[in-house]
Design a protein around this motif. Structure first.
Motif, short mmCIF file in Angstrom:
data_model
loop_
_atom_site.label_atom_id
_atom_site.label_comp_id
_atom_site.label_asym_id
_atom_site.label_seq_id
_atom_site.Cartn_x
_atom_site.Cartn_y
_atom_site.Cartn_z
N LEU A 269 -3.41 2.61 -11.10
CA LEU A 269 -2.66 2.19 -9.93
C LEU A 269 -3.15 0.83 -9.44
N SER A 270 -4.46 0.60 -9.54
CA SER A 270 -5.04 -0.65 -9.06
C SER A 270 -4.53 -1.87 -9.83
N ASP A 271 -4.03 -1.65 -11.05
CA ASP A 271 -3.51 -2.76 -11.84
C ASP A 271 -2.21 -3.33 -11.26
N LEU A 272 -1.63 -2.60 -10.32
CA LEU A 272 -0.36 -3.04 -9.73
C LEU A 272 -0.56 -3.82 -8.44
N ILE A 276 4.57 -4.33 -4.30
CA ILE A 276 4.84 -3.19 -3.43
C ILE A 276 5.04 -1.99 -4.33
N VAL A 277 4.28 -0.92 -4.09
CA VAL A 277 4.33 0.25 -4.98
C VAL A 277 4.72 1.51 -4.22
N TYR A 359 3.70 7.84 -1.01
CA TYR A 359 3.03 6.82 -0.22
C TYR A 359 3.62 5.47 -0.61
N ILE A 360 3.54 4.52 0.30
CA ILE A 360 3.90 3.15 -0.03
C ILE A 360 2.62 2.34 0.00
N VAL A 361 2.34 1.67 -1.09
CA VAL A 361 1.13 0.87 -1.22
C VAL A 361 1.51 -0.59 -1.09
N GLY A 362 0.83 -1.31 -0.17
CA GLY A 362 1.12 -2.72 0.06
C GLY A 362 0.59 -3.61 -1.06
N ARG A 363 0.92 -4.87 -0.99
CA ARG A 363 0.50 -5.81 -2.02
C ARG A 363 -1.01 -5.93 -2.13
#
Length: 386
Positions: A269-272, A276-277, A359-363
């Motif tokens: 996940l951290s590679d993204l 916005i994920v 969840y929404i993960v920010g940039r």
């Protein structure tokens, strides 16, 4: 976590019948000719041990097996509508009872002697019966106004609180009593009064489990309670750790996930970071998850070129079902699974209790949204790409 609810009657010790049983006798007024049956409740089964027809004068006598450890019994009339619950142990010789089948309140009419614990038990049952009966009488009154119903509800809540305080005191005064055990598993309207998953209530369960284990280390019921308490304590510790991780995640970044995709390649996940994920947990057999996939597909098509990514974590345990669903739904984004189901580490890290969950993960990797679906998810993603 799923809460464990234990039937208030499933309370028993080890059984070891002897030739000299306990005599359970007495008088039940206005019950001439009716049959009264006696059942013993063991941890895995309930079985009738004796039954007899009540005499014309209301008297009866039943033979109760003599047990080495505290055991609960229930005498029943009218197909179980009227019950008398009592407890015996190795020292019990005789229990007497009086009751009136036509009494306005059956439970209040019961008078037991010959066993102090049975007297305490009957009092504990009566207290809850009164709470439930009084509330039903008020709540079912069609003449009450909405304000009067609210007052009745508030009064009921206060009465429950007072009862819990009474039981709390009783438990700490009688920690080695099976009546204390029984009290913690009583219900009102089939809803438990005490909740093992509540920290304050767990103290009571732990007190009883520890105290009874000292006296009855081999008792099946006590061992079961000890195991349940340990499981809940472990779950609470895990939940606390999860909350701490999520709190830190809100302040800094989301916990990383590194799981294999369908080709066996590890996707992190951290590679993204920088995009916005939408991080979603799903299952192939969940109808709601499959419906959510359709919405994700529309969002992915619309915003992927602008920097939207989707990272899905499946809670499936079957590779075949998971892969079939991804192909059927034409999922082209990141999709990972370790086939551990609810035991998967990301499930615990993100405290996932149901699917779909997202969840929404920010940039910058921070969590900026949680469990948004439908128009709420559409609107939130649209805001992020304005």
């Amino acid at each position: 976590m799923k809460k464990y609810i234990i039937s208030v009657l499933v309370i028993a010790g080890l059984t070891s019948c002897s030739d000299n049983g306990v005599q359970f006798s007495g008088t039940i007024y206005n019950a001439a000719g009716k049959t009264i049956s006696l059942s013993q409740i063991d941890i895995n089964q309930t079985f009738v041990v004796d039954s007899v027809k009540i005499n014309d004068d209301g008297t009866f006598r039943l033979n109760v097996p003599k047990n080495n450890e505290p055991t609960f019994f229930v005498a029943q009339l009218n197909n179980g509508k009227n019950q008398i619950t009592f407890i015996t142990d190795s020292t019990t010789e005789k229990i007497s009872v009086e009751a009136d089948l036509k009494a306005a309140n059956w439970q209040k009419s019961i008078v037991i002697s010959g066993s102090e614990e049975s007297v305490q038990l009957n009092d504990m049952i009566s207290r809850v019966d009164i709470l439930q009966t009084e509330f039903v009488a008020v709540a079912s009154d069609p003449k009450l106004t909405q304000e009067e119903r609210k007052i009745a509800s508030d009064t009921f809540t206060e009465n429950i609180k007072a009862h819990k305080e009474y039981v709390h005191q009783f438990v700490f005064e009688n920690p080695r009593s099976f009546v204390s055990y029984y009290a913690l598993f009583q219900t009102i309207f089939d809803i438990p009064i005490f909740d093992m998953m509540t920290r304050d209530d767990l103290i009571l369960y732990n007190t009883i489990a520890t105290s009874l284990h000292i006296v009855y280390p081999n008792n099946a019921r006590v061992s079961d309670l000890c195991n349940r308490v340990l499981l809940v304590r472990h779950a609470m510790a895990q939940q606390k750790r999860t909350e701490e991780i999520m709190r830190d995640a809100d302040e800094v970044h989301s916990p990383d996930i590194a799981l294999p995709d369908k080709n066996g390649d590890i996707q992190k996940l951290s590679d993204l970071k920088g995009k916005i994920v939408i991080l979603q947990f799903w299952a192939s057999q969940s109808e709601d998850s499959r419906k959510a996939n359709k919405q994700l597909a529309k969002l992915y098509k619309k915003y992927h070129s602008q920097g939207l990514e989707i990272y899905q974590v499946s809670v499936d345990t079957s590779k075949l079902l998971w892969e079939s669903a991804t192909e059927a739904d034409e999922l082209t984004w990141y999709n990972v699974c370790d086939f551990l189901g609810g035991n998967s580490l990301p499930i615990k890290l993100y405290n996932v209790t149901a699917v779909p969950s997202n969840y929404i993960v920010g940039r910058d990797g921070s969590l900026i949204g949680k469990d948004l679906f439908g128009t709420r998810l559409d609107n939130r993603i649209a805001e992020l790409f304005k």
